[in-house]
Design an enzyme around this catalytic site. Structure first.
Site, PDB file in Angstrom:
ATOM      1  N   GLU A 165      44.009  22.822-119.666  1.00  0.00           N
ATOM      2  CA  GLU A 165      44.026  21.419-119.209  1.00  0.00           C
ATOM      3  C   GLU A 165      42.776  21.086-118.391  1.00  0.00           C
ATOM      4  OE1 GLU A 165      47.864  20.917-117.284  1.00  0.00           O
ATOM      5  OE2 GLU A 165      48.769  20.407-119.200  1.00  0.00           O
ATOM      6  N   GLU A 172      51.622  23.150-125.463  1.00  0.00           N
ATOM      7  CA  GLU A 172      52.625  22.959-124.404  1.00  0.00           C
ATOM      8  C   GLU A 172      53.412  21.712-124.722  1.00  0.00           C
ATOM      9  OE1 GLU A 172      51.644  23.000-120.234  1.00  0.00           O
ATOM     10  OE2 GLU A 172      50.012  24.423-120.551  1.00  0.00           O
TER      11      GLU A 172
HETATM   12  C1  BG6 Z   1      51.026  21.930-117.537  1.00  0.00           C
HETATM   13  C2  BG6 Z   1      50.479  23.261-117.094  1.00  0.00           C
HETATM   14  O1  BG6 Z   1      50.320  20.924-116.943  1.00  0.00           O
HETATM   15  O2  BG6 Z   1      52.320  21.617-117.166  1.00  0.00           O
HETATM   16  C3  BG6 Z   1      51.531  24.338-116.912  1.00  0.00           C
HETATM   17  O3  BG6 Z   1      49.494  23.712-117.982  1.00  0.00           O
HETATM   18  C4  BG6 Z   1      52.747  23.751-116.243  1.00  0.00           C
HETATM   19  O4  BG6 Z   1      50.971  25.401-116.194  1.00  0.00           O
HETATM   20  C5  BG6 Z   1      53.292  22.641-117.125  1.00  0.00           C
HETATM   21  O5  BG6 Z   1      53.723  24.685-115.934  1.00  0.00           O
HETATM   22  C6  BG6 Z   1      54.578  22.036-116.636  1.00  0.00           C
HETATM   23  O6  BG6 Z   1      54.487  21.682-115.293  1.00  0.00           O
HETATM   24  P1  BG6 Z   1      55.602  22.160-114.304  1.00  0.00           P
HETATM   25  O7  BG6 Z   1      55.215  21.741-112.958  1.00  0.00           O
HETATM   26  O8  BG6 Z   1      56.859  21.519-114.762  1.00  0.00           O
HETATM   27  O9  BG6 Z   1      55.641  23.635-114.418  1.00  0.00           O
END
Ligand code: BG6
Length: 477
Positions: free
Chosen positions: A175, A376
């Site tokens: 990111e 993701e």
């Molecule tokens: C993304 C990141 O922005 O969001 C991850 O690359 C992160 O590392 C994911 O875990 C979800 O965010 P969160 O705070 O719900 O874990």
């Protein structure tokens, strides 16, 4: 028409959020190791000195460091074809500046990668995912300094050489575009300006963030070139936080406002990393924001020569923008935007928008015309074990089903999507709140926000659902 044969179904993790073992086998302290737990209302604190009696959730995380064999066996049982992992920089170079890498750290990743390969799971490795050595923050203020380029290249060289023949896919910076926002300087860039004590009120110096991004662009391009020199089978991708943005209304002012913000938040970094040059719209942004990027003579050539082989991104939600202030806000992750009246949100306020994924896949592919990986995606939700010992996470299945349906639509629209790795395929520590209770996994981990729990693993209902999705190449949803 549907997903191509060989589509890479899998899951995604980051070292700092799953491994734990923060001070084991020579590992150094990373930026996230010194972050306390927070919540959606209470920001994580950054404590340069570890405080006695304060809980630091990443330090043990889910102890993947010692349990990866059990976890990878479960991923294999689901039928994973790919597993996105990251390497903890601090296991290889504890402070970033040692002359020789830490052999114990390399051995751990040898074993981890071999374990994936044993099950024919393709490792997809992120080189830097929110956990750079804290020593580099202290000495250089992270990526604000150009010194970081050589330090990073030394690390890349060790990894590309060591894992040659075993790994095919790499991502440079997780990111990377998160640094276009005020919260994006510390975990992504290791920049900690004096007076910053927690995630919400970072002392922000935009000049440093954008200069840091320039250093990361150069490092990323050099990494692409180096990877290809070491092994011409290597494919190196960029990784963006893609937060689809809509104008709140069809008022032309809202449309222009959204386009302007989209340029900066969603397109700028991808444009540099895929097209190999700074987009023209940034000239105006830099002038208006009094930002001056210092470049060396060869930098622009390096950017051109080191473009990404594929584009990867995270997608969780969408937001709206308007030219008029005083509208209802939503905040998620590192993003702020306006509430979309047509969408529902997760318990953490992230607006759920599966069709936004189809739209984004098309937008991204239209622009770049290179293979895409969705690395993701997922629903952070509270899970409970019921009286029968089951975790019936139908809400998560529903979220994922709707997103996979839209991926399929996009593939049928002609988008070259080659992989899908839902986030936190086993429950891990939340990046932004540090909570364990914000769970994404197909596998439940008995670990609670206060650090208690047995660390035992349990399959959720979504485990069997996803197994079937993979077995049918996305036909049975
Ligand atoms: C993304 C990141 O922005 O969001 C991850 O690359 C992160 O590392 C994911 O875990 C979800 O965010 P969160 O705070 O719900 O874990």
């Amino acid at each position: 028409m549907s997903f191509k044969e060989g589509f890479l179904w899998g899951g995604a993790l980051a070292a700092n959020q799953c491994e734990g073992a923060w001070d084991v086998d020579g590992k150094g302290v990373s930026c996230v190791d010194i972050c306390t737990i927070g919540s959606s209302t209470k920001p994580r604190r950054i404590t340069p000195q570890i405080e006695k009696d304060t809980f630091y959730p990443n330090q043990e995380a889910i102890d993947f460091y010692h349990r990866y064999k059990e976890d990878i066996a479960l991923f294999a049982e689901m039928g994973f074809k790919i597993l996105r992992l990251s390497i903890a920089w601090t296991r290889i170079f504890p402070t970033g500046e040692e002359m020789e890498p830490n052999e114990k750290g390399l051995e751990f990743y040898d074993n981890l990668i071999d374990e994936c390969l044993k099950y024919n799971i393709e490792p997809l490795i992120t080189l830097s995912h929110y956990e750079m050595p804290y020593a580099l923050t202290q000495k250089y203020n992270g990526w604000a300094s150009r010194e970081m380029i050589n330090i990073f290249m030394k690390y890349c060289n060790v990894l590309f050489t060591r894992f040659k023949g075993k790994v095919k896919y790499w991502l440079t910076f997780n990111e990377i575009n998160s640094a276009t926002g005020t919260h994006g300087s510390f975990l992504p860039q290791g920049i900690l300006n004096e007076g910053s004590t927690h995630f919400k009120n970072m002392v922000d110096i935009p000049q440093l963030r954008y200069q840091g991004l320039h250093h990361q662009f150069v490092a990323s391009a050099l990494a692409v070139k180096l990877a290809h020199e070491i092994d011409d089978n290597y494919k190196v991708g960029c990784m963006q936080l893609f937060a689809t943005a809509y104008p709140l209304t069809c008022d032309p002012d809202d449309i222009v406002e959204t386009q302007t913000r989209n340029h900066i938040r969603n397109w700028f970094c991808g444009d540099v990393q895929v097209r190999g040059s700074y987009p023209k719209y940034m000239d105006r942004f830099f002038i208006e924001n009094n930002i001056k990027i210092e470049m060396q003579e060869d930098d622009l050539r390096i950017l051109k020569e080191g473009t990404a082989d594929f584009y990867s991104f995270s997608y969780y939600m969408s937001i709206c923008y308007s030219s008029k202030p005083d509208q209802e806000q939503v905040e998620a992750n590192m993003l702020k935007g306006l509430k979309n009246p047509y969408l529902k949100a997760s318990d953490w306020g992230w607006q759920i928008d599966p069709k936004g994924l189809r739209y984004s896949l098309n937008e991204i592919y239209d622009r770049y015309q290179i293979p895409l990986m969705l690395v993701e995606n997922g629903l952070g939700a509270y899970d409970e074990i019921d009286q029968n010992g089951k975790i019936e996470d139908d809400y998560r299945i529903e979220y994922l089903r709707q997103h996979v349906e839209q991926m399929k639509e996009a593939v049928n629209d002609g988008v070259d999507l080659i992989a899908y790795t839902p986030w936190g395929c086993i429950d891990i520590v939340s990046a932004f709140t540090g909570e364990m209770s914000k769970r994404y996994g197909f596998i439940y981990v008995d670990k609670q926000n206060d650090g208690s729990g047995t660390l035992d693993r349990y399959k959720k209902k979504s485990f069997d659902w996803y197994k079937k999705v993979i077995a049918t190449n996305g036909e049975s949803l």
